[in-house]
Design an enzyme around this catalytic site. Structure first.
Site, PDB file in Angstrom:
ATOM      1  N   SER A  16       0.838  -1.205   0.000  1.00  9.32           N
ATOM      2  CA  SER A  16       0.000   0.000   0.000  1.00  9.32           C
ATOM      3  C   SER A  16       0.868   1.249   0.000  1.00  9.32           C
ATOM      4  CB  SER A  16      -0.903   0.011   1.235  1.00  9.32           C
ATOM      5  OG  SER A  16      -1.777  -1.084   1.242  1.00  9.32           O
ATOM      6  N   ARG A  39       0.468   8.031   5.471  1.00 14.07           N
ATOM      7  CA  ARG A  39      -0.520   7.286   6.250  1.00 14.07           C
ATOM      8  C   ARG A  39      -1.916   7.930   6.143  1.00 14.07           C
ATOM      9  NH1 ARG A  39      -0.218   3.014  10.289  1.00 14.07           N
ATOM     10  NH2 ARG A  39       1.948   2.585   9.834  1.00 14.07           N
ATOM     11  N   HIS A  42      -3.294   6.797   2.914  1.00 16.55           N
ATOM     12  CA  HIS A  42      -3.651   5.392   3.058  1.00 16.55           C
ATOM     13  C   HIS A  42      -5.035   5.249   3.691  1.00 16.55           C
ATOM     14  CE1 HIS A  42      -3.268   1.469   5.361  1.00 16.55           C
ATOM     15  NE2 HIS A  42      -3.137   1.094   4.109  1.00 16.55           N
TER      16      HIS A  42
END
Lengths: 209, 209
Positions: A16, A39, A42
């Site tokens: 990812s 993050r 994500h």
């Protein structure tokens, strides 16, 4: 035939983050910021979010230092406080959400404000040096800014300001960015929310990917 | 000068939903679907999300009927279960998340899968007629589809399939849509997440805006 799919959590994270780093435009962020923004992307499932993220220089370091020294994390919503990955916290930091305190509904009525905003009055004993994370309610962020207009109000170490939505979200984040009472991280405009906010906290708490 | 802003929660909802209805392209949804999609857009802070939402005809009605008859809501993550507004539920429905059950880490090791997927094995006693809400982990949705390949596995009433991210999210939702083991609601592609999933649950639970 059963579906075959990647079942290894560590491999899922690796792939990812590699995809995000290949696709997103991260050049303007320093190393600490980049890990936080990756993050956040994500959590949102959205390359392009990075265009809307603004960080005060040193905000990530200030927030991380606060957590390392044991500061609590103050959250405006249970979806934020529940999302914080406890084993990433460097000092078993307290994660506090006062929204469901039984005093809050009456406080909100008296203040003529939302429960989300009223709940912040209960943050005062914890506010000094804390990491503040507002991932839901624009009224909470506006109320925090008004609290901080009082020079006697304790200062948090840093503010993650990511309320989401169509009324007050953009305006409250613009106000935080203009005021800069302490180092801050925001997502400009309507975007934001608990998942993005939690992702920022989890990235600040630990560099581990 | 303190900031002045809209402090009335009901007015904030009204203005937000009016903005969404003015901006979003909602023509292809029926009345029940429209209310769900509006709330999903609200949670995401993103007009345009509607382009990615797909609903089996009758999925909203099936999910609502399940809740009205007392069915539990099965959630893959605490950020989903914590977000469900309890007073909107028509039958004080149970909201179940098994992810933090102490048996799950060992089950995940034995299965060679994520904790999110392993936790679904603990759904079996609750699965018949339930509303399933997967708002985080693609592995959970894939594992559910594999469980449902067994004709003896109990059927939920409906599935909200909104895992988010870069590895398996798109693929698991495409698989759900192709299989259609029960009526389903998905957000195609990478987008999804706990807030959007919670919004769908809350809209299904009550028509009240």
């Amino acid at each position: 035939m059963p579906y075959d799919y990647e079942k290894d959590g560590a491999a899922i994270y690796r792939q990812s983050f590699a995809t995000i780093r290949a696709e997103a435009d991260l050049g303007r962020f320093d190393v600490d910021e980049e890990q936080v923004v990756v993050r956040m992307i994500h959590a949102a499932g959205m390359v392009g979010l990075e265009e809307h993220v603004k960080l005060t220089p040193g905000a990530v370091a200030a927030a991380r230092m606060a957590l390392e020294s044991g500061a609590p994390i103050l959250c405006d919503a249970r979806m934020v406080s529940e999302g914080v990955t406890r084993f990433r916290l460097p000092a078993e930091n307290e994660v506090i959400c006062t929204l469901h305190d039984p005093r809050v509904p009456e406080m909100a009525r008296e203040m003529g404000n939302t429960r989300s905003a009223a709940a912040l009055e209960l943050w005062r004993p914890h506010l000094k040096g804390a990491l503040v994370a507002i991932g839901n309610a624009p009224t909470a962020l506006f109320h925090l800014l008004n609290m901080l207009e009082d020079p006697d109000c304790p200062r948090p170490a840093a503010i993650i300001g990511c309320p989401v939505g169509f009324v007050g979200a953009r305006e409250s984040k613009d106000a935080l960015w203009a005021d800069q009472p302490v180092p801050s991280i925001i997502v400009e405009g309507r975007l934001g929310g608990s998942a993005i906010t939690v992702a920022a906290i989890n990235a600040i708490a630990s560099r581990k990917e």
